[in-house]
Write an enzyme that holds these catalytic residues in place. Structure first.
Site, PDB file in Angstrom:
ATOM      1  CB  THR A  95       8.231   2.095   4.744  1.00 43.21           C
ATOM      2  OG1 THR A  95       6.964   2.179   5.391  1.00 43.21           O
ATOM      3  CG2 THR A  95       8.717   3.506   4.453  1.00 43.21           C
TER       4      THR A  95
ATOM      5  CG  PHE B  49      -0.335   0.431   2.515  1.00 47.32           C
ATOM      6  CD1 PHE B  49      -0.394   1.759   2.926  1.00 47.32           C
ATOM      7  CD2 PHE B  49       0.281  -0.489   3.346  1.00 47.32           C
ATOM      8  CE1 PHE B  49       0.153   2.153   4.132  1.00 47.32           C
ATOM      9  CE2 PHE B  49       0.827  -0.098   4.556  1.00 47.32           C
ATOM     10  CZ  PHE B  49       0.763   1.228   4.948  1.00 47.32           C
ATOM     11  CE  LYS B  50       4.014   1.152   5.205  1.00 49.69           C
ATOM     12  NZ  LYS B  50       4.988   0.828   6.239  1.00 49.69           N
ATOM     13  CG  ASP B  51       4.073   0.368  -4.381  1.00 50.09           C
ATOM     14  OD1 ASP B  51       5.290   0.564  -4.229  1.00 50.09           O
ATOM     15  OD2 ASP B  51       3.593  -0.750  -4.587  1.00 50.09           O
TER      16      ASP B  51
END
Length: 450
Positions: free
Chosen positions: A143, A106-108
């Site tokens: 991350t 999701f951190k993309d």
């Protein structure tokens, strides 16, 4: 838009300073002075909009005063070269799949958006003799890979990824230790909280900051965490689209459940709620690292050393973004601690799960539905199973592709999960890392030589 520090002792900053500095001079986190509500028409029509168009509307609300609108649209559209579908897992429970980006986590979105926004500011300042911008980022798993790949090859920027030795999955590790170029992996003999402490201490060291320009790409940076709000608007839009297309009269209240470690993801969702996103309540799902869960129960915030768990990306004992949540609901310190706690718990509840409970959830979900949860998503799914009420529909974040935790998932479910080609490519690279103690003196000495 101006940005102030959660500690209240630093000068207000414009967006460029907030992004380039990362952390305020008083060690506080930057907060926007105002959060504008989006117009009713936007929510009326949201189900007809693409993920990119939704994100551009939200980004304009946050950043439109500080970034040329055409440039902002380019940044958003370039960031979102993928979709994040909403998938029904069991009755009234949906997975918001946030793992369709380049590193399958999701951190993309936040990492790619920040890389492009920082590049925009550097180009705007072309000709200034400021030298390379050095990005420091602490990671408990995803991350590091998202930031490293988001900034890979970006001119004028060098990234240092600090990660705890032996405490990230092998696939996670290879995603940021095999890249080379402008990416340096720093393998710290400690836990995630040590990595985060080293990063924060570096920002506060005057000699080091005279030697090199530093910023952070952790969720402490406003350009990293705010774009994650895009997900929640898109989830609402996709659910509304399903309801409209099926001609259903579904009027259930929406609950968002977010597996939480450093609390940047749920913090972005709460900012979305302030902008008018129609979510009735939120659940912060934790593993055994339950500092915020205990705060929600008692009103006392007591950081402690993190515990290593199956859901390693959530192994955080002192979540940075909790300060933003407190600041948001205390109205920047206007309310008492008791009033602030009451305001937070009126909207947010918590859940916490042991490794054994996570394993059992993964097994049960796979047996009953065929859906493969990763350990982090399992916390979110179980929190909805345990806490969803009559008249509610729940969405939990499936934050990373289960193949990123292949050894754990295969062992728990007795399967051989297929590794996507994007992950295989990382695994073929050669590991390059700098070994480091958890002493700031050692870390500073290393950076002073760069």
């Amino acid at each position: 838009m101006k940005y102030y520090s959660t500690n209240g002792q630093a000068p207000v900053a414009d967006l460029e300073k907030a992004v380039v500095k990362g952390l305020a001079e008083d060690r506080g986190l930057y907060m926007p002075e105002k959060i504008h509500r989006l117009p009713k028409q936007f929510f009326d029509d949201i189900h007809t909009l693409s993920f990119r168009d939704i994100a551009y509307n939200v980004a304009s609300n946050f950043f439109g005063d500080d970034v040329d609108m055409d440039a902002l649209q380019d940044i958003v559209y370039d960031t979102l070269s993928f979709d994040c579908p909403v998938v029904e897992v069991s009755p009234n429970i949906y997975a918001l799949e946030l793992f369709h980006g380049p590193t399958l986590a999701f951190k993309d979105v936040g990492a790619r958006f920040m890389a492009r926004l920082l590049g925009y500011f550097l180009r705007r300042r072309a000709g200034a003799a400021d030298g390379v911008v050095n990005v420091l980022v602490a990671t408990s798993g995803d991350t590091g890979s998202a930031v490293a790949n988001g900034f890979l090859g970006v001119e004028g920027i060098h990234v240092y990824v600090l990660y705890p030795k032996g405490k990230v999955s092998p696939i996670q590790e290879c995603q940021f230790t095999t890249l080379g170029q402008n990416i340096t992996a720093v393998e710290v003999d400690g836990v995630f909280d040590d990595c985060q402490r080293l990063v924060k201490s570096a920002f506060m060291d005057e000699e080091l900051n005279r030697h090199m320009r530093l910023t952070s790409a952790n969720s402490i940076n406003v350009a990293r965490f705010l774009p994650q709000a895009f997900y929640y608007f898109n989830a609402y839009a996709r659910l509304k689209e399903q309801i409209v297309n099926s001609k259903s009269s579904n009027s259930k209240s929406l609950v968002m459940c977010v597996p939480s470690g450093n609390f940047g993801n749920i913090c972005s969702a709460l900012f979305g709620h302030q902008m008018g996103l129609p979510v009735s309540r939120f659940i912060a799902a934790n593993n055994a690292n339950d500092v915020v869960y205990q705060y929600l129960k008692t009103g006392k915030y007591e950081p402690k050393a993190s515990i290593q768990t199956l859901a390693n990306a959530m192994d955080v004992g002192d979540p940075s973004n909790f300060a933003r949540i407190v600041n948001l609901y205390s109205k920047n310190g206007e309310l008492t601690e008791e009033q602030t706690h009451k305001a937070i718990t009126a909207l947010i509840s918590g859940a916490t799960y042991s490794d054994e409970q996570i394993k059992q959830t993964m097994k049960q979900c796979y047996k009953e539905t065929g859906y493969v949860l990763d350990p982090h998503g399992a916390c979110g799914y179980q929190a909805l199973k345990d806490g969803l009420r009559d008249g509610e529909i729940g969405v939990f974040c499936e934050t990373a592709h289960p193949a990123k935790f292949k050894e754990k998932v295969d062992d728990i479910l007795g399967i051989d999960i297929e590794i996507p080609d994007r992950l295989k490519a990382f695994m073929e690279g050669e590991k390059q890392s700098v070994e480091m103690t958890n002493s700031f003196d050692d870390f500073k000495a290393y950076l002073m030589k760069q």
